[in-house]
Design a protein around this motif. Structure first.
Motif, mmCIF file in Angstrom:
data_model
loop_
_atom_site.group_PDB
_atom_site.id
_atom_site.type_symbol
_atom_site.label_atom_id
_atom_site.label_comp_id
_atom_site.label_asym_id
_atom_site.label_seq_id
_atom_site.Cartn_x
_atom_site.Cartn_y
_atom_site.Cartn_z
ATOM 1 N N ARG A 126 0.855 -1.188 0.000
ATOM 2 C CA ARG A 126 0.000 0.000 0.000
ATOM 3 C C ARG A 126 0.889 1.235 0.000
ATOM 4 N NH1 ARG A 126 -0.646 3.042 4.517
ATOM 5 N NH2 ARG A 126 -0.268 2.095 6.517
ATOM 6 N N PRO A 127 0.373 2.332 -0.489
ATOM 7 C CA PRO A 127 1.164 3.559 -0.532
ATOM 8 C C PRO A 127 1.500 4.070 0.876
ATOM 9 C CG PRO A 127 -0.727 3.712 -2.009
ATOM 10 C CD PRO A 127 -0.922 2.481 -1.165
ATOM 11 N N ALA A 128 2.767 4.381 1.087
ATOM 12 C CA ALA A 128 3.264 4.931 2.357
ATOM 13 C C ALA A 128 4.706 5.368 2.126
ATOM 14 C CB ALA A 128 3.151 3.906 3.482
ATOM 15 N N ILE A 129 5.403 5.688 3.213
ATOM 16 C CA ILE A 129 6.793 6.132 3.152
ATOM 17 C C ILE A 129 7.707 4.970 3.539
ATOM 18 C CG2 ILE A 129 8.487 7.753 4.117
ATOM 19 C CD1 ILE A 129 6.347 9.206 2.561
ATOM 20 N N CYS A 130 8.730 4.705 2.735
ATOM 21 C CA CYS A 130 9.721 3.676 3.040
ATOM 22 C C CYS A 130 10.651 4.195 4.126
ATOM 23 C CB CYS A 130 10.519 3.337 1.783
ATOM 24 S SG CYS A 130 11.882 2.183 2.070
ATOM 25 N N PHE A 131 10.947 3.356 5.097
ATOM 26 C CA PHE A 131 11.804 3.779 6.215
ATOM 27 C C PHE A 131 13.224 4.132 5.770
ATOM 28 C CE2 PHE A 131 13.200 -0.569 5.994
ATOM 29 C CZ PHE A 131 14.423 -0.641 6.619
ATOM 30 N N ARG A 132 13.694 3.574 4.675
ATOM 31 C CA ARG A 132 15.049 3.869 4.199
ATOM 32 C C ARG A 132 15.082 4.930 3.119
ATOM 33 N NH1 ARG A 132 18.066 -1.164 2.285
ATOM 34 N NH2 ARG A 132 19.705 0.379 2.022
ATOM 35 N N HIS A 133 13.945 5.213 2.514
ATOM 36 C CA HIS A 133 13.901 6.157 1.390
ATOM 37 C C HIS A 133 12.798 7.201 1.568
ATOM 38 C CE1 HIS A 133 15.647 2.450 -0.504
ATOM 39 N NE2 HIS A 133 16.578 3.350 -0.761
ATOM 40 N N PRO A 134 12.787 7.920 2.676
ATOM 41 C CA PRO A 134 11.706 8.890 2.897
ATOM 42 C C PRO A 134 11.667 9.993 1.848
ATOM 43 C CG PRO A 134 13.448 9.193 4.520
ATOM 44 C CD PRO A 134 13.757 7.922 3.770
ATOM 45 N N GLY A 135 12.799 10.288 1.236
ATOM 46 C CA GLY A 135 12.852 11.335 0.226
ATOM 47 C C GLY A 135 12.100 11.001 -1.050
ATOM 48 N N ARG A 136 11.778 9.744 -1.240
ATOM 49 C CA ARG A 136 11.012 9.331 -2.423
ATOM 50 C C ARG A 136 9.527 9.640 -2.273
ATOM 51 N NH1 ARG A 136 13.728 3.468 -3.801
ATOM 52 N NH2 ARG A 136 15.798 4.300 -4.334
ATOM 53 N N GLY A 137 9.134 10.007 -1.064
ATOM 54 C CA GLY A 137 7.718 10.306 -0.838
ATOM 55 C C GLY A 137 6.894 9.044 -0.721
ATOM 56 N N VAL A 138 5.628 9.151 -1.031
ATOM 57 C CA VAL A 138 4.696 8.035 -0.906
ATOM 58 C C VAL A 138 4.876 7.102 -2.106
ATOM 59 C CG1 VAL A 138 2.270 7.375 -0.779
ATOM 60 C CG2 VAL A 138 3.069 9.409 0.432
ATOM 61 N N ILE A 139 5.214 5.851 -1.804
ATOM 62 C CA ILE A 139 5.381 4.806 -2.815
ATOM 63 C C ILE A 139 4.788 3.521 -2.255
ATOM 64 C CG2 ILE A 139 7.419 5.813 -3.918
ATOM 65 C CD1 ILE A 139 9.181 4.019 -2.213
ATOM 66 N N ASP A 140 4.706 2.474 -3.077
ATOM 67 C CA ASP A 140 4.210 1.185 -2.583
ATOM 68 C C ASP A 140 5.174 0.633 -1.543
ATOM 69 O OD1 ASP A 140 1.854 1.021 -3.965
ATOM 70 O OD2 ASP A 140 2.659 -0.204 -5.590
ATOM 71 N N THR A 141 4.631 0.242 -0.402
ATOM 72 C CA THR A 141 5.419 -0.314 0.693
ATOM 73 C C THR A 141 4.671 -1.474 1.334
ATOM 74 O OG1 THR A 141 4.457 1.151 2.360
ATOM 75 C CG2 THR A 141 6.456 1.940 1.252
ATOM 76 N N THR A 142 5.403 -2.239 2.121
ATOM 77 C CA THR A 142 4.821 -3.308 2.916
ATOM 78 C C THR A 142 5.384 -3.217 4.332
ATOM 79 O OG1 THR A 142 4.281 -5.675 2.928
ATOM 80 C CG2 THR A 142 6.562 -5.094 2.413
ATOM 81 N N VAL A 143 4.660 -3.739 5.289
ATOM 82 C CA VAL A 143 5.118 -3.724 6.678
ATOM 83 C C VAL A 143 6.210 -4.770 6.844
ATOM 84 C CG1 VAL A 143 4.469 -4.136 9.087
ATOM 85 C CG2 VAL A 143 2.874 -2.971 7.553
ATOM 86 N N VAL A 144 7.357 -4.338 7.405
ATOM 87 C CA VAL A 144 8.435 -5.277 7.699
ATOM 88 C C VAL A 144 8.654 -5.428 9.204
ATOM 89 C CG1 VAL A 144 9.629 -5.045 5.504
ATOM 90 C CG2 VAL A 144 10.209 -3.503 7.374
#
Length: 79
Positions: A13-31
């Protein structure tokens, strides 16, 4: 198993990646879900690039230890 098959094992689902916050909202999964003592639970979310990097690390660790590698389990506790 190819990249897309591995990625299909996760819920995205769209959210912010913990390692790439500068990319903005992208597809992510809970790790991981963290449980701060004085706050609500927080999800740590990763993008596809990060998930594949973590999958590679798990595959390599399994090979070194002689255990089986099972994709789709990034973020789960190691045995």
């Amino acid at each position: 198993m190819d990249r897309q098959h591995i990625l299909d094992l996760y819920e995205w689902r769209p959210a912010i990646c913990f390692r790439h916050p500068g990319r903005g909202v992208i597809d992510t999964t809970v790790v991981k879900t963290i449980h701060p003592r004085d706050d609500d639970d927080r999800e740590v979310r990763a993008c596809q690039e990060c998930v594949m990097a973590m999958e590679d690390m798990q595959r390599e660790a399994a090979a070194r230890s002689g255990s089986d590698y099972e994709p789709g389990r990034v973020g789960e506790a190691s045995p």
